[in-house]
Design a protein around this motif. Structure first.
Motif, PDB file in Angstrom:
ATOM      1  N   TYR A  27       0.807  -1.228   0.000  1.00  0.00           N
ATOM      2  CA  TYR A  27       0.000   0.000   0.000  1.00  0.00           C
ATOM      3  C   TYR A  27       0.839   1.275   0.000  1.00  0.00           C
ATOM      4  CZ  TYR A  27      -3.367  -3.577   1.101  1.00  0.00           C
ATOM      5  OH  TYR A  27      -4.126  -4.725   1.041  1.00  0.00           O
ATOM      6  N   GLY A  28       2.160   1.122  -0.116  1.00  0.00           N
ATOM      7  CA  GLY A  28       3.026   2.292  -0.195  1.00  0.00           C
ATOM      8  C   GLY A  28       3.488   2.817   1.146  1.00  0.00           C
ATOM      9  N   GLU A  29       3.306   2.028   2.204  1.00  0.00           N
ATOM     10  CA  GLU A  29       3.768   2.437   3.540  1.00  0.00           C
ATOM     11  C   GLU A  29       5.209   1.965   3.747  1.00  0.00           C
ATOM     12  OE1 GLU A  29       2.127   4.202   5.730  1.00  0.00           O
ATOM     13  OE2 GLU A  29       0.091   4.182   4.897  1.00  0.00           O
ATOM     14  N   ILE A  30       6.061   2.875   4.182  1.00  0.00           N
ATOM     15  CA  ILE A  30       7.460   2.510   4.452  1.00  0.00           C
ATOM     16  C   ILE A  30       7.519   1.662   5.728  1.00  0.00           C
ATOM     17  CG2 ILE A  30       9.720   3.416   5.129  1.00  0.00           C
ATOM     18  CD1 ILE A  30       9.212   5.795   3.280  1.00  0.00           C
ATOM     19  N   GLN A  31       8.118   0.471   5.606  1.00  0.00           N
ATOM     20  CA  GLN A  31       8.262  -0.430   6.755  1.00  0.00           C
ATOM     21  C   GLN A  31       9.634  -0.281   7.416  1.00  0.00           C
ATOM     22  OE1 GLN A  31       5.512  -2.288   7.734  1.00  0.00           O
ATOM     23  NE2 GLN A  31       4.622  -1.026   6.102  1.00  0.00           N
ATOM     24  N   ASN A  32      10.600   0.100   6.609  1.00  0.00           N
ATOM     25  CA  ASN A  32      11.951   0.268   7.128  1.00  0.00           C
ATOM     26  C   ASN A  32      12.725   1.125   6.132  1.00  0.00           C
ATOM     27  OD1 ASN A  32      14.730  -0.563   8.157  1.00  0.00           O
ATOM     28  ND2 ASN A  32      13.374  -1.756   9.454  1.00  0.00           N
ATOM     29  N   LYS A  33      13.464   2.114   6.609  1.00  0.00           N
ATOM     30  CA  LYS A  33      14.268   2.917   5.689  1.00  0.00           C
ATOM     31  C   LYS A  33      15.595   3.277   6.333  1.00  0.00           C
ATOM     32  CE  LYS A  33      12.384   7.460   6.858  1.00  0.00           C
ATOM     33  NZ  LYS A  33      11.854   8.735   6.367  1.00  0.00           N
ATOM     34  N   TRP A  34      16.596   3.413   5.486  1.00  0.00           N
ATOM     35  CA  TRP A  34      17.934   3.769   5.963  1.00  0.00           C
ATOM     36  C   TRP A  34      18.726   4.299   4.775  1.00  0.00           C
ATOM     37  CZ3 TRP A  34      16.390  -0.845   4.223  1.00  0.00           C
ATOM     38  CH2 TRP A  34      17.259  -1.654   3.496  1.00  0.00           C
ATOM     39  N   GLU A  35      19.941   4.744   5.021  1.00  0.00           N
ATOM     40  CA  GLU A  35      20.758   5.225   3.905  1.00  0.00           C
ATOM     41  C   GLU A  35      22.212   4.842   4.094  1.00  0.00           C
ATOM     42  OE1 GLU A  35      21.599   9.879   4.794  1.00  0.00           O
ATOM     43  OE2 GLU A  35      19.545   9.442   4.166  1.00  0.00           O
ATOM     44  N   ILE A  36      22.931   4.836   2.977  1.00  0.00           N
ATOM     45  CA  ILE A  36      24.364   4.546   2.997  1.00  0.00           C
ATOM     46  C   ILE A  36      25.063   5.621   2.157  1.00  0.00           C
ATOM     47  CG2 ILE A  36      24.101   2.050   3.335  1.00  0.00           C
ATOM     48  CD1 ILE A  36      24.636   1.693   0.296  1.00  0.00           C
ATOM     49  N   PRO A  37      26.338   5.879   2.410  1.00  0.00           N
ATOM     50  CA  PRO A  37      27.040   6.885   1.598  1.00  0.00           C
ATOM     51  C   PRO A  37      27.250   6.394   0.165  1.00  0.00           C
ATOM     52  CG  PRO A  37      28.546   5.889   3.199  1.00  0.00           C
ATOM     53  CD  PRO A  37      27.185   5.344   3.494  1.00  0.00           C
ATOM     54  N   THR A  38      27.253   7.313  -0.780  1.00  0.00           N
ATOM     55  CA  THR A  38      27.512   6.989  -2.188  1.00  0.00           C
ATOM     56  C   THR A  38      29.023   6.972  -2.413  1.00  0.00           C
ATOM     57  OG1 THR A  38      25.485   8.154  -2.798  1.00  0.00           O
ATOM     58  CG2 THR A  38      27.016   7.650  -4.570  1.00  0.00           C
ATOM     59  N   ASP A  39      29.543   5.812  -2.806  1.00  0.00           N
ATOM     60  CA  ASP A  39      30.975   5.674  -3.070  1.00  0.00           C
ATOM     61  C   ASP A  39      31.228   5.905  -4.564  1.00  0.00           C
ATOM     62  OD1 ASP A  39      33.588   4.980  -3.424  1.00  0.00           O
ATOM     63  OD2 ASP A  39      33.425   2.939  -2.634  1.00  0.00           O
ATOM     64  N   LYS A  40      31.720   7.107  -4.887  1.00  0.00           N
ATOM     65  CA  LYS A  40      31.914   7.458  -6.295  1.00  0.00           C
ATOM     66  C   LYS A  40      33.325   7.120  -6.789  1.00  0.00           C
ATOM     67  CE  LYS A  40      30.251  11.591  -5.346  1.00  0.00           C
ATOM     68  NZ  LYS A  40      29.723  12.960  -5.415  1.00  0.00           N
ATOM     69  N   SER A  41      34.109   6.434  -5.951  1.00  0.00           N
ATOM     70  CA  SER A  41      35.476   6.101  -6.368  1.00  0.00           C
ATOM     71  C   SER A  41      35.437   5.133  -7.557  1.00  0.00           C
ATOM     72  CB  SER A  41      36.248   5.471  -5.200  1.00  0.00           C
ATOM     73  OG  SER A  41      35.703   4.208  -4.870  1.00  0.00           O
ATOM     74  N   GLU A  42      36.502   5.154  -8.320  1.00  0.00           N
ATOM     75  CA  GLU A  42      36.632   4.282  -9.505  1.00  0.00           C
ATOM     76  C   GLU A  42      35.394   4.332 -10.391  1.00  0.00           C
ATOM     77  OE1 GLU A  42      38.844   0.482  -8.868  1.00  0.00           O
ATOM     78  OE2 GLU A  42      38.506   0.944  -6.759  1.00  0.00           O
TER      79      GLU A  42
END
Length: 323
Positions: A27-42
């Motif tokens: 139904y579009g309800e967030i059950q769990n959310k988190w984030e990680i850094p974007t590794d732009k190397s290489e």
């Protein structure tokens, strides 16, 4: 087999600094959310591995398996071949000719749908946000740049090779405009983005030595709108310039697609009525009367969650029939 309504979706929103991830229900309800850094190397080659690892770790933590999920919907910046999920170029990430969908499917073992980051934000707002279920929707994101998503009859318009919705690159100043990152000059993005608003403020500041902005060392778009609310003449000029060009572009787009909702998101949208009130006045000068009557303006409501929720909608709309 698990009931369809019990299955979840994975939304991934790739930004230049962070990658947002979420488990989202039917139904579009967030059950769990988190984030990680974007590794732009290489040239960003480790990004899909890091997403796969982050999902695996979270599933282990919550005692879930791939069986629980229909698939992954991901928004990415750059020029994308929609069917194959192939990224021709994503300047801010470092990708060039990068097989994003194939890599992510191989590393996660789940089906993946890819779309442009501004498009999935628009889908998120349509499904669960300010779009309020509108099936004809124009979504404009005013941040460091200007992004957009065009939704017609409930579906994102991609165009012949995925470039539809590049609202930020509508030409606003035909001669003498500022150079844009896209290579053209005078794009809407150079005026209506947070960066563009600050540039206009700096370019016009000498005429207002007594203005509120003159006292600020590093001006931000927020400073401009705060000064505008106080009746500052300089800030008023900057807001008028910004909303004129934005209102002209939106008016022309609305005449072409006749939306029922025009949703404004991104950091600049936090200005609220200080942005919307002058913007509507400019829009009304350029929109046809019936187009104007049909279109309601709204500030986006989902904030940073728009992308992951839009990613989930992608999975629901594209992959459910296959699950």
């Amino acid at each position: 087999m698990m009931m369809v309504e019990k299955k979840w979706f994975i939304g991934v929103d790739l930004g230049g600094t962070t990658i947002k991830l979420a488990f989202i229900d039917y139904y579009g309800e967030i059950q769990n959310k988190w984030e990680i850094p974007t590794d732009k190397s290489e040239e960003g080659r480790h990004i899909t591995t890091h997403i796969a690892r982050a999902l695996d770790d979270k599933m282990t933590e919550l005692d879930l398996t791939n069986e629980r999920f229909v698939g992954i919907g991901m928004g990415a910046p750059g020029f994308i071949e929609m069917d194959s999920g192939f990224i021709y170029q994503a300047v801010n990430i470092g990708w060039k000719d990068f097989p994003l969908k194939d890599n992510l499917e191989m590393e996660t073992g789940l089906p993946v749908v890819i779309d442009n980051d501004a498009n999935i934000a628009a889908l998120g707002e349509m499904w669960r946000g300010a779009g309020d279920g509108a099936r004809d929707l124009l979504c404009i994101t005013l941040g460091t740049g200007v992004g957009g998503g065009l939704i017609s009859s409930g579906a994102i318009i991609h165009g012949t090779n995925g470039m539809a919705g590049e609202i930020g690159h509508i030409t606003s100043i035909s001669e003498g405009g500022v150079q844009c990152n896209c290579g053209k000059t005078g794009c809407l993005e150079t005026i209506a983005s947070a960066t563009g608003i600050v540039r206009t403020a700096k370019d016009t500041i000498d005429a207002y030595s007594e203005g509120l902005l003159h006292k600020i060392k590093e001006i931000t778009a927020r400073d401009v709108f705060d000064a505008y609310r106080s009746g500052d003449a300089h800030a008023t000029e900057v807001v008028n310039i910004t909303t004129f060009h934005l209102g002209l572009a939106i008016g022309n787009l609305a005449n072409a697609m006749n939306p029922s909702k025009i949703v404004i998101g991104g950091g600049v949208s936090k200005a609220g009525d200080a942005l919307l009130t002058p913007l509507k006045k400019e829009f009304e000068k350029f929109a046809l009367p019936r187009v104007k009557e049909g279109a309601d303006f709204a500030i986006a409501t989902l904030g940073n969650d728009a992308g992951v929720i839009g990613g989930a909608w992608l999975v629901k709309s594209k992959l459910m029939q296959k699950s």
